[in-house]
Design an enzyme around this catalytic site. Structure first.
Site: not given
Length: 340
Positions: A15, A18-20, A22, A37, A126
């Site tokens: 996966g 936006g922030m890394g 997986v 992650k 979120d």
């Protein structure tokens, strides 16, 4: 196979966000597969958000939060349980609108997990189908787990900036979050109502428009959860769970009424097969022969000791720099207030 920070062997990408990214990874210390992650070179603010996410070690069967981390050079990795059934978004894509009883079970589990999060003084901010993961259960009772705390906030922690950055996903967050409101648990409860609407209709809520509950036993609950005025929403997850129980939508314990449908919802294993030479028991043996699946964990030990993770001085330096920048921002804000 070099292990990141001497601990995590990255296997395959499962996966991106936006922030890394997986990855499926092998944890040499725990001798098990984990979801890792990985954060690369980003600004100090992003790094601090990841450190906060790592600190959210909320132990609950319906929450998946980071349980370990390590750093090496310009990368930081956070390890979490590996959840194999994909997300609720995946299930919606495969099945379409879900049966009311199935949605009620998912909402009940979501509220229980959210209760643990709020009890820890955290607002998720979120919640959406893509961040609600599922264990592999087939057509049996689903098992939901809340993930991705990248923009979580702490209760009673005011925001430093307002109106400049909107946190959350359009269509799911409440009106006050659009205007930069401080973190409040009732924001998450609004999002639960928005998610419930999507699960029942198969359509993502339109950004900037009021939520219209679909007809059915969950309509009253959704209407309360998505009230425009936060004071009109349930005050806590416990109150929301009570309203859910009173709706009559929850099936009796240990029953799965959706199983009688022509096409019942089914949660498959969404992860691809392990690439060669990896096996169910872990990495290949040092003598070059693969292990048989199901081999005892003791047989997975490498022939040489696992190296200790390298020093995390670079991460500490980044954190120090971020703290310094935060202090400057506070000083600037104080000066601006004095000069008004």
């Amino acid at each position: 196979m070099n292990a990141l920070a001497g601990r995590y062997q990255l296997i395959d990408l499962i996966g991106t966000g936006g922030m890394g990214s997986v990855w499926r990874a092998w944890d040499l210390r725990k001798r098990t597969y984990v979801a890792a992650k990985v954060l690369g070179q980003h600004d100090a603010g992003t790094l601090l958000r990841f450190v906060r996410e790592q600190s959210l070690r909320i132990q609950h069967p319906h929450v998946v939060a980071p349980h370990g981390w390590a750093a090496e050079d310009d990368k930081v990795v956070f390890a979490m349980d590996l959840v194999r059934g994909g997300s609720v978004a995946t299930l919606l894509g495969d099945h379409g609108p879900l049966p009311t009883a199935y949605v009620a079970v998912l909402l009940d589990q979501l509220l229980h997990g959210l209760s643990a999060i709020h009890t820890a003084g955290v607002v998720h901010r979120d919640l959406k189908p893509a961040n609600l993961l599922l264990e592999v259960t087939g057509t049996a009772t689903p098992h939901l787990r809340i993930s991705d705390f990248g923009i979580a906030g702490l209760v009673d922690e005011p925001r430093m900036t307002r109106h400049s950055t909107i946190l959350g996903t359009p269509g799911y967050f409440p009106p006050e979050q659009l205007h930069g409101a401080d973190p409040d648990p009732r924001q998450d409860l609004y999002t639960v109502g928005a998610v419930a609407t999507e699960l029942l209709t198969g359509s993502r809520p339109a950004p900037g428009t009021p939520i219209t509950p679909p007809p059915g036993p969950l309509a009253g609950l959704i209407q309360h959860l998505t009230a425009e005025d936060p004071a009109a929403r349930p005050a806590t997850t416990f109150e929301a769970a009570r309203l859910l129980a009173e709706s009559g939508a929850l099936p009796a314990a240990n029953t799965t009424p959706w199983s009688d449908a022509p096409e019942p919802p089914e949660v498959f294993n969404q992860l691809p097969p392990l690439p060669a030479p990896w096996t169910a028991a872990g990495p290949p043996r040092q003598d070059g022969r693969d292990r048989e699946p199901g081999a005892a964990p003791r047989s997975t030990a490498p022939s040489s000791p696992v190296p200790r993770p390298p020093s995390n001085r670079r991460l500490l330096a980044w954190l120090a720099a971020a703290s310094f920048l935060g202090a400057l921002a506070l000083a600037g804000a104080a000066t601006w207030l004095l000069l008004r």
